[in-house]
Write a protein that holds these residues in place. Structure first.
Motif, short mmCIF file in Angstrom:
data_model
loop_
_atom_site.label_atom_id
_atom_site.label_comp_id
_atom_site.label_asym_id
_atom_site.label_seq_id
_atom_site.Cartn_x
_atom_site.Cartn_y
_atom_site.Cartn_z
N MET A 140 -31.06 -51.02 19.61
CA MET A 140 -30.30 -51.98 18.79
C MET A 140 -28.81 -51.69 18.90
N THR A 141 -28.01 -52.70 19.28
CA THR A 141 -26.57 -52.53 19.42
C THR A 141 -25.92 -52.44 18.05
N ASN A 142 -24.63 -52.07 18.04
CA ASN A 142 -23.89 -51.97 16.79
C ASN A 142 -23.82 -53.31 16.06
N ILE A 143 -23.65 -54.40 16.83
CA ILE A 143 -23.59 -55.73 16.23
C ILE A 143 -24.92 -56.09 15.60
N GLU A 144 -26.01 -55.81 16.31
CA GLU A 144 -27.35 -56.09 15.79
C GLU A 144 -27.65 -55.24 14.56
N LEU A 145 -27.22 -53.97 14.61
CA LEU A 145 -27.44 -53.08 13.48
C LEU A 145 -26.68 -53.57 12.25
N GLU A 146 -25.44 -54.01 12.46
CA GLU A 146 -24.65 -54.55 11.35
C GLU A 146 -25.27 -55.83 10.79
N SER A 147 -25.76 -56.68 11.69
CA SER A 147 -26.41 -57.92 11.25
C SER A 147 -27.67 -57.64 10.44
N PHE A 148 -28.35 -56.53 10.77
CA PHE A 148 -29.56 -56.16 10.04
C PHE A 148 -29.24 -55.52 8.69
N ILE A 149 -28.26 -54.65 8.66
CA ILE A 149 -27.98 -53.87 7.45
C ILE A 149 -27.21 -54.68 6.40
N THR A 150 -26.29 -55.53 6.82
CA THR A 150 -25.42 -56.23 5.86
C THR A 150 -26.19 -57.03 4.81
N PRO A 151 -27.19 -57.86 5.18
CA PRO A 151 -27.94 -58.58 4.14
C PRO A 151 -28.67 -57.64 3.17
N ILE A 152 -29.11 -56.49 3.66
CA ILE A 152 -29.78 -55.53 2.79
C ILE A 152 -28.80 -54.97 1.76
N ILE A 153 -27.60 -54.62 2.23
CA ILE A 153 -26.58 -54.08 1.33
C ILE A 153 -26.19 -55.13 0.29
N ILE A 154 -25.98 -56.37 0.74
CA ILE A 154 -25.63 -57.45 -0.20
C ILE A 154 -26.74 -57.66 -1.21
N SER A 155 -27.98 -57.66 -0.75
CA SER A 155 -29.12 -57.85 -1.65
C SER A 155 -29.19 -56.75 -2.70
N LEU A 156 -29.01 -55.50 -2.28
CA LEU A 156 -29.06 -54.37 -3.21
C LEU A 156 -27.92 -54.44 -4.22
N LYS A 157 -26.71 -54.83 -3.77
CA LYS A 157 -25.58 -54.95 -4.67
C LYS A 157 -25.81 -56.07 -5.68
N VAL A 158 -26.30 -57.20 -5.21
CA VAL A 158 -26.58 -58.34 -6.10
C VAL A 158 -27.66 -57.97 -7.11
N ALA A 159 -28.74 -57.37 -6.62
CA ALA A 159 -29.85 -57.02 -7.51
C ALA A 159 -29.44 -55.97 -8.53
N PHE A 160 -28.66 -54.98 -8.10
CA PHE A 160 -28.22 -53.93 -9.01
C PHE A 160 -27.31 -54.50 -10.09
N THR A 161 -26.32 -55.30 -9.69
CA THR A 161 -25.39 -55.89 -10.66
C THR A 161 -26.11 -56.81 -11.62
N ALA A 162 -26.95 -57.69 -11.08
CA ALA A 162 -27.68 -58.64 -11.93
C ALA A 162 -28.62 -57.92 -12.89
N SER A 163 -29.30 -56.88 -12.41
CA SER A 163 -30.25 -56.17 -13.27
C SER A 163 -29.56 -55.46 -14.42
N ILE A 164 -28.38 -54.91 -14.17
CA ILE A 164 -27.61 -54.26 -15.23
C ILE A 164 -27.18 -55.30 -16.27
N VAL A 165 -26.62 -56.41 -15.81
CA VAL A 165 -26.16 -57.46 -16.71
C VAL A 165 -27.31 -58.00 -17.56
N VAL A 166 -28.41 -58.33 -16.92
CA VAL A 166 -29.55 -58.91 -17.63
C VAL A 166 -30.16 -57.90 -18.60
N PHE A 167 -30.26 -56.66 -18.17
CA PHE A 167 -30.85 -55.62 -19.02
C PHE A 167 -30.06 -55.44 -20.31
N LEU A 168 -28.75 -55.29 -20.18
CA LEU A 168 -27.91 -55.10 -21.37
C LEU A 168 -27.88 -56.35 -22.24
#
Length: 222
Positions: free
Chosen positions: A1-29
């Motif tokens: 897997m090239t660097n571009i392919e690796l970035e394309s794979f990882i970026t949505p995961i990072i965004i998803s984790l950031k969105v889920a973490f932020t949303a879960s904190i907000v909703v929980f409180l």
């Protein structure tokens, strides 16, 4: 897997984790005081209000996304007010994905916390009050510890639901690479373009993360 392919794979995961973490904190409180009041208080219109709270659980996510789009879009006064305050619209931004995840995960978090507060026997709390404990001391030393496993379950369920959100997210946040593209929306686009290698990698990733979240919930419940 090239660097571009690796970035394309990882970026949505990072965004998803950031969105889920932020949303879960907000909703929980946000859900804790609401669930506590709904579990302990009786007032006119309570059943109607609770129906409204649970509505995102049964509505199609695309309907939730459409309603959010109408509420927060640039043609609504709410959307215009947000744009005036922050100097940019909220739709099709990272925060729009957080809002979508928060709305769809709220019913799960709220209902779990409400069940936790309802599980605490009134006799135990009344005994503490009769012994001179203040209302805050009752909540801090009795109500919360006795329902703490529900707190864990509520947060993790909210996180997992936000992580897998698709319909409302794509309606209000879009599917913008490196900005609002989450795992779910990335899978949708990659399936349409026939990039099955990335699809399977993302599917495996989200299944693994979701499995771990639910495993933790089941461990806490037992």
């Amino acid at each position: 897997m090239t660097n571009i392919e690796l970035e394309s794979f990882i970026t949505p995961i990072i965004i998803s984790l950031k969105v889920a973490f932020t949303a879960s904190i907000v909703v929980f409180l946000f859900s804790i005081p609401i669930a506590f009041i709904m579990a302990r208080k009786k007032f006119p219109g309570k059943a109607l209000l609770e129906t409204v709270f649970m509505l995102p659980l049964v509505l199609p996510p695309t309907v939730v996304g459409f309603l959010l789009l109408m509420l927060l879009g640039r043609s609504s006064w709410v959307g215009q007010a947000i744009e005036w305050i922050f100097n940019q619209p909220v739709v099709f931004t990272w925060w729009a994905a957080v809002i979508a995840a928060s709305v769809v995960s709220f019913p799960l978090v709220y209902q779990t916390l409400k069940s936790g507060f309802s599980s605490v026997e009134n006799e135990i709390e009344n005994a503490a009050r009769n012994s001179g404990a203040s209302e805050w001391q009752v909540i801090r030393y009795i109500t919360i510890p006795l329902s703490f496993k529900f707190f864990i379950s509520a947060y993790i369920l909210g996180f997992a639901r936000g992580l897998g959100e698709f319909g409302a997210t794509i309606m209000i946040a879009g599917n913008i690479p490196n900005k609002t593209q989450t795992i779910s929306t990335a899978i949708f686009l990659a399936t349409e373009t026939g990039d099955m290698t990335l699809v399977w990698l993302w599917v495996f990733s989200i299944v693994l993360i979701s499995f771990m979240m639910l495993w933790i919930v089941n461990r806490s419940n037992h």
